[in-house]
Motif scaffolding. Structure first.
Motif, PDB file in Angstrom:
ATOM      1  N   HIS A  22       8.645  -4.491  -4.124  1.00 22.92           N
ATOM      2  CA  HIS A  22       7.581  -4.032  -3.221  1.00 22.92           C
ATOM      3  C   HIS A  22       6.263  -3.758  -3.956  1.00 22.92           C
ATOM      4  O   HIS A  22       5.205  -3.665  -3.340  1.00 22.92           O
ATOM      5  N   LYS A  23       6.303  -3.676  -5.284  1.00 30.24           N
ATOM      6  CA  LYS A  23       5.101  -3.433  -6.092  1.00 30.24           C
ATOM      7  C   LYS A  23       4.396  -4.727  -6.492  1.00 30.24           C
ATOM      8  O   LYS A  23       3.309  -4.692  -7.056  1.00 30.24           O
ATOM      9  N   TYR A  36       2.671  -8.348  -1.768  1.00 33.58           N
ATOM     10  CA  TYR A  36       4.096  -8.433  -1.448  1.00 33.58           C
ATOM     11  C   TYR A  36       4.341  -8.941  -0.023  1.00 33.58           C
ATOM     12  O   TYR A  36       5.157  -9.835   0.190  1.00 33.58           O
ATOM     13  N   ASP A  37       3.627  -8.387   0.957  1.00 28.21           N
ATOM     14  CA  ASP A  37       3.854  -8.796   2.354  1.00 28.21           C
ATOM     15  C   ASP A  37       3.533 -10.272   2.565  1.00 28.21           C
ATOM     16  O   ASP A  37       4.273 -10.982   3.244  1.00 28.21           O
ATOM     17  N   CYS A  71       6.261 -12.363   0.979  1.00 30.53           N
ATOM     18  CA  CYS A  71       7.448 -12.408   1.857  1.00 30.53           C
ATOM     19  C   CYS A  71       7.284 -13.418   2.983  1.00 30.53           C
ATOM     20  O   CYS A  71       8.262 -14.036   3.410  1.00 30.53           O
TER      21      CYS A  71
END
Length: 178
Positions: free
Chosen positions: A111-112, A116-117, A120
């Motif tokens: 998540h770091k 990240y989003d 994904c």
């Protein structure tokens, strides 16, 4: 357009577990080839032991005869830390779909990772098992039975854990550095 599995990392040194990961990634349904991409410098590290150009050359030698593996110099050529999202954006200009292979030891800090989003939304993560770390069922998993740590390998070079193609060279390099 092809579907690839992107396998990035420091590969400091490259070892047989890396080769097993590549072999297993080629077994993923729909994957046409694996792109192995060594980092210039891991974004979460301050240094590497072997120069990026040397690690790149070792990987090219190891995977030379495998037509379904491309060793990419993209990050090494940039001569800086390159976040995965940048490499993924670059590869999406040439490939339709990307499976991104990471070690299970990266799950806690995933998540770091930069953007990240977005990352994904652009890739399907594939997790290579490591150190008996539980991998959530939401991820594809590569079961890797070979338990090797590059850190431990640098400290205690074992030829059996290195590709025979360049094990002597790798052994010599790290022994001279320790």
């Amino acid at each position: 357009m092809e579907t690839i599995a992107l396998f990035g990392g420091s590969f400091d040194p490259p070892h047989v577990a890396h080769e097993i990961i590549v072999t297993k990634a080629l077994e993923i349904d729909g994957v046409d080839k694996v792109v192995v991409m060594p980092t210039y410098l891991n974004p979460f590290k301050t240094s590497s032991h072997a120069p990026s150009e040397l690690r790149l050359e070792w990987l090219k030698a190891i995977f030379f005869s495998n037509t379904k593996v491309e060793v990419s110099s993209f990050e090494v050529n940039l001569s800086r830390k390159v976040p995965s999202i940048e490499s993924v954006r670059y590869l999406l200009k040439r490939y339709e779909k990307i499976y991104l292979i990471i070690g299970a030891d990266n799950l806690q800090s995933l998540h770091k990772w930069k953007n990240y989003d977005e990352l994904c939304s652009l890739v399907t993560f594939v997790i290579a098992s490591r150190d008996n770390i539980d991998v959530p069922d939401t991820f594809l998993q590569l079961k890797i039975e070979e338990d090797i740590s590059s850190t431990q390998l640098r400290e205690n070079i074992d030829s059996l854990k290195l590709s025979p193609i360049c094990s002597d060279e790798i052994k010599k390099f790290y022994k001279e550095r320790n």
